[in-house]
Design a protein around this motif. Structure first.
Motif, PDB file in Angstrom:
ATOM      1  N   PHE A  54       0.858  -1.182   0.000  1.00  0.00           N
ATOM      2  CA  PHE A  54       0.000   0.000   0.000  1.00  0.00           C
ATOM      3  C   PHE A  54       0.899   1.238   0.000  1.00  0.00           C
ATOM      4  O   PHE A  54       2.009   1.200   0.534  1.00  0.00           O
ATOM      5  N   THR A  55       0.383   2.324  -0.552  1.00  0.00           N
ATOM      6  CA  THR A  55       1.089   3.597  -0.474  1.00  0.00           C
ATOM      7  C   THR A  55       0.134   4.645   0.080  1.00  0.00           C
ATOM      8  O   THR A  55      -1.039   4.695  -0.306  1.00  0.00           O
ATOM      9  N   LEU A  56       0.637   5.441   1.007  1.00  0.00           N
ATOM     10  CA  LEU A  56      -0.148   6.569   1.535  1.00  0.00           C
ATOM     11  C   LEU A  56       0.637   7.843   1.292  1.00  0.00           C
ATOM     12  O   LEU A  56       1.837   7.895   1.568  1.00  0.00           O
ATOM     13  N   GLN A  57      -0.042   8.856   0.801  1.00  0.00           N
ATOM     14  CA  GLN A  57       0.603  10.144   0.604  1.00  0.00           C
ATOM     15  C   GLN A  57       0.003  11.145   1.590  1.00  0.00           C
ATOM     16  O   GLN A  57      -1.219  11.372   1.597  1.00  0.00           O
ATOM     17  N   ILE A  58       0.855  11.712   2.426  1.00  0.00           N
ATOM     18  CA  ILE A  58       0.396  12.733   3.376  1.00  0.00           C
ATOM     19  C   ILE A  58       0.532  14.089   2.695  1.00  0.00           C
ATOM     20  O   ILE A  58       1.643  14.467   2.292  1.00  0.00           O
ATOM     21  N   ALA A  59      -0.559  14.813   2.555  1.00  0.00           N
ATOM     22  CA  ALA A  59      -0.499  16.104   1.845  1.00  0.00           C
ATOM     23  C   ALA A  59      -1.712  16.949   2.201  1.00  0.00           C
ATOM     24  O   ALA A  59      -2.754  16.421   2.611  1.00  0.00           O
ATOM     25  N   PRO A  60      -1.589  18.263   2.031  1.00  0.00           N
ATOM     26  CA  PRO A  60      -2.752  19.137   2.223  1.00  0.00           C
ATOM     27  C   PRO A  60      -3.853  18.770   1.228  1.00  0.00           C
ATOM     28  O   PRO A  60      -3.564  18.338   0.110  1.00  0.00           O
ATOM     29  N   MET A  61      -5.085  18.932   1.644  1.00  0.00           N
ATOM     30  CA  MET A  61      -6.216  18.614   0.764  1.00  0.00           C
ATOM     31  C   MET A  61      -7.434  19.427   1.170  1.00  0.00           C
ATOM     32  O   MET A  61      -7.474  20.010   2.251  1.00  0.00           O
ATOM     33  N   LEU A  62      -8.403  19.447   0.276  1.00  0.00           N
ATOM     34  CA  LEU A  62      -9.684  20.077   0.569  1.00  0.00           C
ATOM     35  C   LEU A  62     -10.719  18.987   0.783  1.00  0.00           C
ATOM     36  O   LEU A  62     -10.681  17.953   0.122  1.00  0.00           O
ATOM     37  N   VAL A  63     -11.633  19.235   1.707  1.00  0.00           N
ATOM     38  CA  VAL A  63     -12.729  18.292   1.939  1.00  0.00           C
ATOM     39  C   VAL A  63     -14.037  19.045   1.741  1.00  0.00           C
ATOM     40  O   VAL A  63     -14.300  20.030   2.432  1.00  0.00           O
ATOM     41  N   GLU A  64     -14.852  18.565   0.805  1.00  0.00           N
ATOM     42  CA  GLU A  64     -16.167  19.180   0.586  1.00  0.00           C
ATOM     43  C   GLU A  64     -17.154  18.500   1.523  1.00  0.00           C
ATOM     44  O   GLU A  64     -17.725  17.454   1.213  1.00  0.00           O
ATOM     45  N   LEU A  65     -17.351  19.104   2.689  1.00  0.00           N
ATOM     46  CA  LEU A  65     -18.271  18.519   3.670  1.00  0.00           C
ATOM     47  C   LEU A  65     -19.712  18.619   3.176  1.00  0.00           C
ATOM     48  O   LEU A  65     -20.554  17.784   3.488  1.00  0.00           O
ATOM     49  N   ALA A  66     -19.982  19.667   2.423  1.00  0.00           N
ATOM     50  CA  ALA A  66     -21.298  19.899   1.819  1.00  0.00           C
ATOM     51  C   ALA A  66     -21.073  20.923   0.721  1.00  0.00           C
ATOM     52  O   ALA A  66     -20.030  21.576   0.698  1.00  0.00           O
ATOM     53  N   PRO A  67     -22.044  21.078  -0.190  1.00  0.00           N
ATOM     54  CA  PRO A  67     -21.880  22.119  -1.200  1.00  0.00           C
ATOM     55  C   PRO A  67     -21.655  23.463  -0.503  1.00  0.00           C
ATOM     56  O   PRO A  67     -22.385  23.789   0.432  1.00  0.00           O
ATOM     57  N   GLN A  68     -20.659  24.185  -0.899  1.00  0.00           N
ATOM     58  CA  GLN A  68     -20.312  25.493  -0.320  1.00  0.00           C
ATOM     59  C   GLN A  68     -19.687  25.397   1.066  1.00  0.00           C
ATOM     60  O   GLN A  68     -19.496  26.411   1.734  1.00  0.00           O
TER      61      GLN A  68
END
Ligand code: CU
Length: 489
Positions: A54-68
Motif C-alpha cells: 500500500f502507499t499513503l501520501q500525506i499532503a494538504p487537501m480540501l474536503v467538501e463537507l457539503a456544497p459550499q
C-alpha cells in the motif's frame, strides 16, 4: 463566525438538500458483502513481490463537507477517511508513506501488535516520516478485526496537526472466519472539523448523577476549568448529514456497520430510529455475548462492529443523539429502496452504554502484579490549558511502569477527574475485568472509556516486548501530560 452560525449552516444544508435529492458523494464507503477474499472495490494488497503493498501520501487537501462548505486539512492520499487498507491475518505488509508536508509525521497502526519501531509512535522510538521524504512501515497483520490507522504526531497548541487533521483511515484484517452473515458492509467514521479552544463546552454529555463515581473526591475541585477543544462542524466520513449519498438498503437486509470514532476530542452516541444495533465486536474483537442496543456509545479511538437488520422501511437519520451535533452534521441518511420521503429522526429511548452486557461471567486467573494508575486534572494550567497527571506527574514517566515478558498484569485505572477518558494501550489487547464495580470477562479491547470519577480494571498479558505507550485518546489530554510509557524489563 460564531459557533451558533456554523450550527445553523449545518441545519440549513440539511434543509436545502433534503432526502431523496442527494448529491452524489465520494465519501461513503459502501460495499456489497465480500466473498472469502476482498473484492477489487477495496484497496487490496498489490503483488507481494512489489516494494510496497500500500502507499499513503500525506499532503494538504480540501474536503467538501457539503456544497459550499469546503475545509482545508492534511489527509492521506487525498481521501477522508484515507484509503481502506484491507489485508489477511498473518500477512506481511509493507506500507510506503510519502510525506508531502513540511513537518515530520508518524502513522500509527491502531490495535495491531506492531513492533515499537514500526508502531508509528515517537515515544516508542519509531523514526519519523521526514518532511518531503518517505518511509516504509512493515508489520504482520495481527490480530484480525476492525483496526485503523492515524497520525500519532503531537499537536500541542496547533489545532492543525496530528489527530486534528484528516489523517485517519480504516484498516481491516480479515481472518477467513465468517463474522456473521450480512448483505453489505459500510464503514462510518465520526468526525468534527475546524477545532477551536473554548472554556464553554456545550456539547459535552454531563456525567450521569446516578453513576457510582467510586473515585469522586470528598472535596470538590473549585479551580476554574481551562480551555478545551470544541468544534463547529461534524460529519460521518467526509459529509455533513444530508450532503452525501444515503446509505441505500433493501428491506430484510443485514448491514454490517464498522463504526469508528476518529474524533480528536469527543465521545459520540449514535442511534438509528426504529432499528437496533446488534453489537458483535468491540475494538474489532468479537464479544462473548452479542446484544441489541438502541444507542451505541463510542469514544475517540474505539470501534464498534454492529449488524443492523433493515426491518422498518422508510427514510431515516442515523445520527448523533445530541441535537447540536446532529444538526451540525453528524449523521447519514438511511434510505430503503423505493422510499422517497423526508428523512426522519426520533430521539431514542433513554439508555446507558454498558460494556459489561456484552461480556461473560467473570473468571480471571490471578494476576502476577497489580498496577494502580491514578489520573488527575490540573485545571487551567499554563497557557490556560488543563494539564494531566498520571500517578502525580505529567509525562514523561521514566521507570515507573515495567512489564516482565509473559507476566499477567492487572491495571486499575482511577479516574479522579470530572471528564470521561478513553484510555488506550499500544501493541497489546487487554480484557475488561471490572467497570465501576461491575465484574465482567471476555471483552477484549485496546481502548476503554473510564467515566468521570470512575474506575476500570483490565488484565493484560505482557507478550509483545518493546516500548509500549499508554495514553488518553483525546489529543489535548495526551499532549498535555496524559501519557505513560511501559518498558519491558
Ligand atoms: Cu482524556
Amino acid at each position: 463566525m460564531k459557533r451558533r452560525d456554523f450550527v445553523r449552516l449545518g441545519s440549513a444544508t440539511i434543509i436545502a438538500t433534503g432526502a431523496g435529492k442527494l448529491r452524489p458523494a465520494f465519501g461513503l464507503q459502501q460495499f456489497p458483502r465480500p466473498l472469502q477474499h476482498p473484492t477489487k472495490a477495496m484497496s487490496e494488497p498489490k503483488n507481494p513481490e512489489r516494494a510496497a503493498d500500500f502507499t499513503l501520501q500525506i499532503a494538504p487537501m480540501l474536503v467538501e463537507l457539503a456544497p459550499q462548505v469546503v475545509i482545508s486539512t492534511i489527509g492521506y492520499s487525498n481521501k477522508v477517511p484515507g484509503p481502506l487498507l484491507r489485508m489477511r491475518e498473518g500477512q506481511r505488509v509493507t506500507v510506503e508513506v510519502v510525506n508531502d508536508t513540511d513537518v515530520p509525521e508518524w502513522v500509527h497502526w491502531h490495535g495491531l501488535f506492531t513492533p515499537s519501531e514500526m508502531d508509528g509512535v515517537q515515544e516508542e522510538g519509531t523514526p519519523p516520516v521526514p518532511p518531503h521524504g518517505r518511509r516504509c512501515y512493515q508489520f504482520e497483520a495481527q490480530p484480525a478485526g476492525s483496526r485503523w490507522y492515524h497520525s500519532h504526531t503531537a499537536a500541542m497548541m496547533d489545532l492543525h496537526r496530528g489527530a486534528y487533521t484528516g489523517q485517519f483511515g480504516f484498516l481491516m484484517i480479515d481472518s477467513g472466519h465468517d463474522p456473521g452473515h450480512y448483505d453489505q458492509e459500510v464503514f462510518l467514521a465520526l468526525r468534527e472539523w475546524e477545532y477551536f479552544l473554548s472554556t464553554m463546552d456545550p456539547d459535552e454529555n454531563p456525567p450521569d448523577p446516578n453513576d457510582p463515581m467510586p473515585e469522586k473526591p470528598r472535596k470538590p475541585d473549585l479551580r476554574p476549568n481551562g480551555l478545551e477543544v470544541s468544534a463547529p462542524l461534524y460529519s460521518i466520513n467526509d459529509k455533513i448529514l444530508g450532503a452525501g449519498d444515503p446509505l441505500r438498503v433493501q428491506p430484510g437486509q443485514r448491514v454490517l456497520m464498522h463504526l469508528l470514532n476518529a474524533s480528536a476530542s469527543q465521545i459520540h452516541r449514535l442511534a438509528l430510529p426504529g432499528h437496533k444495533f446488534q453489537v458483535i465486536a468491540l475494538d474489532g474483537n468479537p464479544v462473548p455475548a452479542p446484544q441489541p442496543v438502541d444507542v451505541v456509545e463510542i469514544a475517540p479511538g474505539e470501534r464498534v462492529d454492529a449488524i443492523v437488520e433493515m426491518n422498518n422501511p422508510g427514510v431515516w437519520i442515523l445520527g448523533e443523539i445530541r441535537d447540536v451535533a446532529r444538526q451540525a452534521g453528524m449523521g447519514i441518511v438511511v434510505e430503503y429502496a423505493n422510499q422517497r420521503q423526508r428523512a426522519r429522526w426520533a430521539p431514542p429511548p433513554k439508555t446507558r452504554w454498558d460494556y459489561t452486557i456484552f461480556g461473560a461471567t467473570a473468571t480471571h486467573p490471578a494476576p502476577d502484579q497489580t498496577i494502580d494508575m491514578v489520573f488527575e486534572k490540573v485545571p487551567g494550567g499554563p497557557n490556560g490549558i488543563n494539564h494531566w497527571l498520571v500517578n502525580g506527574k505529567e509525562y514523561p514517566h521514566e521507570g515507573e511502569f515495567i512489564f516482565r515478558q509473559g507476566c499477567r498484569y492487572r491495571l486499575v485505572f482511577h479516574n479522579r477527574s470530572d471528564d470521561s477518558h478513553p484510555l488506550h494501550i499500544h501493541r497489546h489487547l487487554f480484557e475488561l475485568v471490572e467497570l465501576n464495580g461491575k465484574p465482567t470477562a471476555g471483552i477484549k479491547k485496546d481502548t476503554v472509556i473510564v467515566p468521570a470519577y470512575g474506575r476500570a480494571t483490565v488484565d493484560l498479558v505482557a507478550d509483545h516486548p518493546g516500548l509500549t505507550l499508554f495514553h488518553c485518546h483525546i489529543q489535548q489530554h495526551m499532549d498535555f501530560g496524559f501519557m505513560a510509557l511501559f518498558r519491558y524489563a
